[in-house]
Design a protein around this motif. Structure first.
Motif, mmCIF file in Angstrom:
data_model
loop_
_atom_site.group_PDB
_atom_site.id
_atom_site.type_symbol
_atom_site.label_atom_id
_atom_site.label_comp_id
_atom_site.label_asym_id
_atom_site.label_seq_id
_atom_site.Cartn_x
_atom_site.Cartn_y
_atom_site.Cartn_z
ATOM 1 N N LEU A 380 -12.145 -43.071 -17.234
ATOM 2 C CA LEU A 380 -11.896 -41.687 -17.644
ATOM 3 C C LEU A 380 -11.369 -40.860 -16.482
ATOM 4 C CD1 LEU A 380 -14.992 -40.932 -19.915
ATOM 5 C CD2 LEU A 380 -12.620 -41.280 -20.618
ATOM 6 N N ALA A 381 -11.860 -41.138 -15.276
ATOM 7 C CA ALA A 381 -11.389 -40.399 -14.092
ATOM 8 C C ALA A 381 -9.963 -40.772 -13.745
ATOM 9 C CB ALA A 381 -12.315 -40.670 -12.907
ATOM 10 N N GLN A 382 -9.538 -41.998 -14.098
ATOM 11 C CA GLN A 382 -8.193 -42.468 -13.770
ATOM 12 C C GLN A 382 -7.358 -42.687 -15.035
ATOM 13 O OE1 GLN A 382 -7.019 -42.906 -10.617
ATOM 14 N NE2 GLN A 382 -8.944 -42.123 -9.792
ATOM 15 N N LEU A 383 -7.575 -41.853 -16.044
ATOM 16 C CA LEU A 383 -6.882 -42.017 -17.313
ATOM 17 C C LEU A 383 -5.368 -41.954 -17.114
ATOM 18 C CD1 LEU A 383 -7.333 -42.275 -20.409
ATOM 19 C CD2 LEU A 383 -7.008 -39.796 -20.521
ATOM 20 N N GLY A 384 -4.677 -42.961 -17.636
ATOM 21 C CA GLY A 384 -3.229 -42.974 -17.538
ATOM 22 C C GLY A 384 -2.687 -43.658 -16.315
ATOM 23 N N LYS A 385 -3.550 -44.113 -15.412
ATOM 24 C CA LYS A 385 -3.099 -44.859 -14.251
ATOM 25 C C LYS A 385 -2.889 -46.319 -14.651
ATOM 26 C CE LYS A 385 -3.492 -41.290 -11.586
ATOM 27 N NZ LYS A 385 -2.294 -40.610 -11.070
ATOM 28 N N PRO A 386 -1.856 -46.979 -14.107
ATOM 29 C CA PRO A 386 -1.613 -48.374 -14.493
ATOM 30 C C PRO A 386 -2.696 -49.308 -13.985
ATOM 31 C CG PRO A 386 -0.146 -47.707 -12.708
ATOM 32 C CD PRO A 386 -0.867 -46.471 -13.156
ATOM 33 N N TYR A 387 -2.910 -50.370 -14.745
ATOM 34 C CA TYR A 387 -3.840 -51.442 -14.387
ATOM 35 C C TYR A 387 -5.281 -50.953 -14.297
ATOM 36 C CZ TYR A 387 0.697 -53.275 -13.137
ATOM 37 O OH TYR A 387 2.003 -53.649 -13.175
ATOM 38 N N GLN A 388 -5.617 -49.915 -15.089
ATOM 39 C CA GLN A 388 -7.005 -49.488 -15.234
ATOM 40 C C GLN A 388 -7.485 -49.989 -16.586
ATOM 41 O OE1 GLN A 388 -8.806 -47.792 -12.899
ATOM 42 N NE2 GLN A 388 -7.064 -47.860 -11.501
ATOM 43 N N SER A 389 -8.174 -51.140 -16.604
ATOM 44 C CA SER A 389 -8.550 -51.757 -17.868
ATOM 45 C C SER A 389 -10.019 -52.141 -17.850
ATOM 46 C CB SER A 389 -7.686 -53.000 -18.126
ATOM 47 O OG SER A 389 -8.116 -53.666 -19.296
ATOM 48 N N SER A 390 -10.641 -52.013 -19.008
ATOM 49 C CA SER A 390 -12.033 -52.442 -19.154
ATOM 50 C C SER A 390 -12.138 -53.862 -19.709
ATOM 51 C CB SER A 390 -12.781 -51.480 -20.096
ATOM 52 O OG SER A 390 -12.169 -51.492 -21.373
ATOM 53 N N LYS A 391 -10.966 -54.481 -19.972
ATOM 54 C CA LYS A 391 -10.983 -55.802 -20.589
ATOM 55 C C LYS A 391 -10.994 -56.921 -19.569
ATOM 56 C CE LYS A 391 -8.374 -53.903 -24.444
ATOM 57 N NZ LYS A 391 -8.050 -52.637 -23.852
ATOM 58 N N GLY A 392 -10.763 -56.584 -18.280
ATOM 59 C CA GLY A 392 -10.843 -57.584 -17.235
ATOM 60 C C GLY A 392 -9.674 -58.541 -17.204
ATOM 61 N N ARG A 393 -8.549 -58.194 -17.894
ATOM 62 C CA ARG A 393 -7.402 -59.086 -17.886
ATOM 63 C C ARG A 393 -6.478 -58.740 -16.741
ATOM 64 N NH1 ARG A 393 -6.966 -57.935 -23.633
ATOM 65 N NH2 ARG A 393 -5.151 -56.679 -23.088
#
Length: 445
Positions: A380-393
């Motif tokens: 949420l703090a880095q919303l819209g930044k690339p490669y910020q994923s919760s899926k771990g891929r």
């Protein structure tokens, strides 16, 4: 007594820096005009104290005329910069010269070089060093030096005893003390405010640079996707032909289960071809296709129906609360952006996804809700930044990055938060001017 001078920055080079420096220069100018009014009050107070308090006769009429000129100059400056936005170096330099001339005139009428307020020339030089280009600053040093020499030669000393041995009881030492405090106070106030403005400008500049880097990243991704789409076209066509042949072969027609699997494979190949066509359409490389005129409700209803029918979602809640159906162009980029958010919600919440559309006076608001685990605080703090994923891929997290940048390109915004009862909410806000047709275009054709 001195008076602050108008401020700004040297002419910038790039268009983006032009806008930043224009805003910074205007803020500096407004603050300096306020400081000049303070200086006018200070001059009046000093003249009154010296003339009536110390009993030293001053040419009040001439000094008030000079002070009136300073007031008039400040009023003109305030009115002028209400309609103009650019503060050039030459204009600042001229304003500083006017201020130096006003200070010189007041000092000439009140003791010349023997006036302790001659040290206020240093304030003018310090302001110039912060605001002007190098040649202007050194010219200012030469001019103020010449003014001080002229006061030494042509000025008439006041009947003020030079008795520094009396300490603070000496009017001369009191004048020096007041001059020092005034110099220090105005200079610190000015520098702190200018530094604050420059920090704000640097923050905006950093934001622009970050946005430019992200847009460059998107362009590279688009080129990569377009190239991949071209490469995938041939094997997908080959697969479609092979599956068509298989479907009519006796070995497969005799087995109903194989027929169903072949049908599913054909549907998935067709979906892949549709995705490839959409990528090429977004890149402007599709042939024989053009944008279609539609309306907001039709666009949203068709998008929701298509997404529901092509995704394995058990429960999809769609609420279209748009009460004023406005004309628009069916845009593949906008469609892909919304489908991307829905796909992310479905991946986080496989059993239920919600989509709600609402319209107010000038914005369209699209809200996607899910019942998944929600966003991590870091995301949420880095919303819209690339490669910020919760899926771990590896390489994940580009979906929201593209969504945020597409919305920003249209002049809108994307916000996200977690629901107290669980799940996440992503809200896309788009200005109607960016997605709807004007009246002329709506009635055309």
């Amino acid at each position: 007594m001195p008076h602050p001078t108008e401020a700004g920055n040297p002419p910038p080079v790039s268009t983006g820096l032009d806008r930043l420096d224009d805003a910074t220069g205007l803020k500096n100018l407004q603050q300096l005009i306020q400081l000049r009014w303070i200086a006018v009050i200070g001059q009046l107070a000093t003249i009154a104290v010296v003339n009536f308090g110390f009993g030293i006769a001053l040419p009040l009429q001439q000094m008030l005329v000079v002070l009136s000129g300073l007031v008039l100059f400040n009023i003109i400056s305030q009115l002028r910069w209400r309609t103009r936005r650019r503060v050039s170096n030459n204009e600042l330099f001229l304003a500083l010269l006017v201020d130096v001339a006003m200070l010189t005139a007041q000092l000439f009428l009140s003791g010349g070089a023997t006036n302790p307020f001659t040290f206020l020339y240093l304030l003018q030089i310090a302001l110039g060093a912060v605001l002007l280009q190098a040649w202007s600053v050194w010219t200012m040093v030469a001019i103020t030096t010449a003014c001080l020499i002229s006061l030494t030669v042509f000025g008439r000393p006041l009947p003020l005893p030079l008795d520094p041995e009396n300490g603070l009881t000496s009017p001369y030492m009191q004048g020096i003390l007041v001059c020092f405090v005034l110099n220090a106070g105005l200079l610190v106030t000015f520098i702190m405010r200018i530094s604050h403005n420059l920090q704000e400008r640097d923050a905006r500049l950093a934001s622009l640079r970050q946005r430019a880097a992200e847009e460059e990243h998107i362009v590279r991704m688009g080129l990569l996707a377009s190239g991949a789409a071209h490469e995938l076209g041939t094997p997908l066509a080959t697969l479609a032909v092979i599956l068509g042949d298989w479907k009519h072969m006796p070995t497969f027609t005799a087995d109903p289960d194989l027929q169903l699997e072949i049908g599913e494979m054909q549907a998935q190949v067709l979906r892949c071809k549709t995705i490839v066509s959409g990528i090429l359409l977004s890149a402007g490389e599709a042939r024989g296709e053009s944008s279609e005129k539609t309306s907001i409700c039709t666009f949203l209803d068709e998008l929701a129906e298509e997404w529901r029918s092509t995704r394995p979602v058990p429960s999809f809640s769609y609420k279209n609360q748009v009460d004023q159906d406005l004309p628009m162009v069916s845009d593949s980029t906008l469609k892909q952006m919304l489908c991307n958010v829905l796909d992310n919600a479905l991946e986080a919440s496989p059993t239920w996804v919600g989509l709600e559309a609402a319209l107010d006076a000038d914005t369209l608001t699209l809200t996607v809700t899910d019942r998944g685990p929600g966003f991590a605080p870091a995301m949420l703090a880095q919303l819209g930044k690339p490669y910020q994923s919760s899926k771990g891929r590896l390489g994940g997290g580009l979906g929201l990055f593209l969504v945020v940048n597409v919305a920003r390109t249209l002049g809108g915004s994307v916000a996200a938060h977690n629901r107290p009862e669980g799940g996440a909410v992503v809200t896309i806000t788009l200005p109607l001017t960016a997605i709807t047709l004007g009246k002329d275009a709506a009635h055309a054709g």
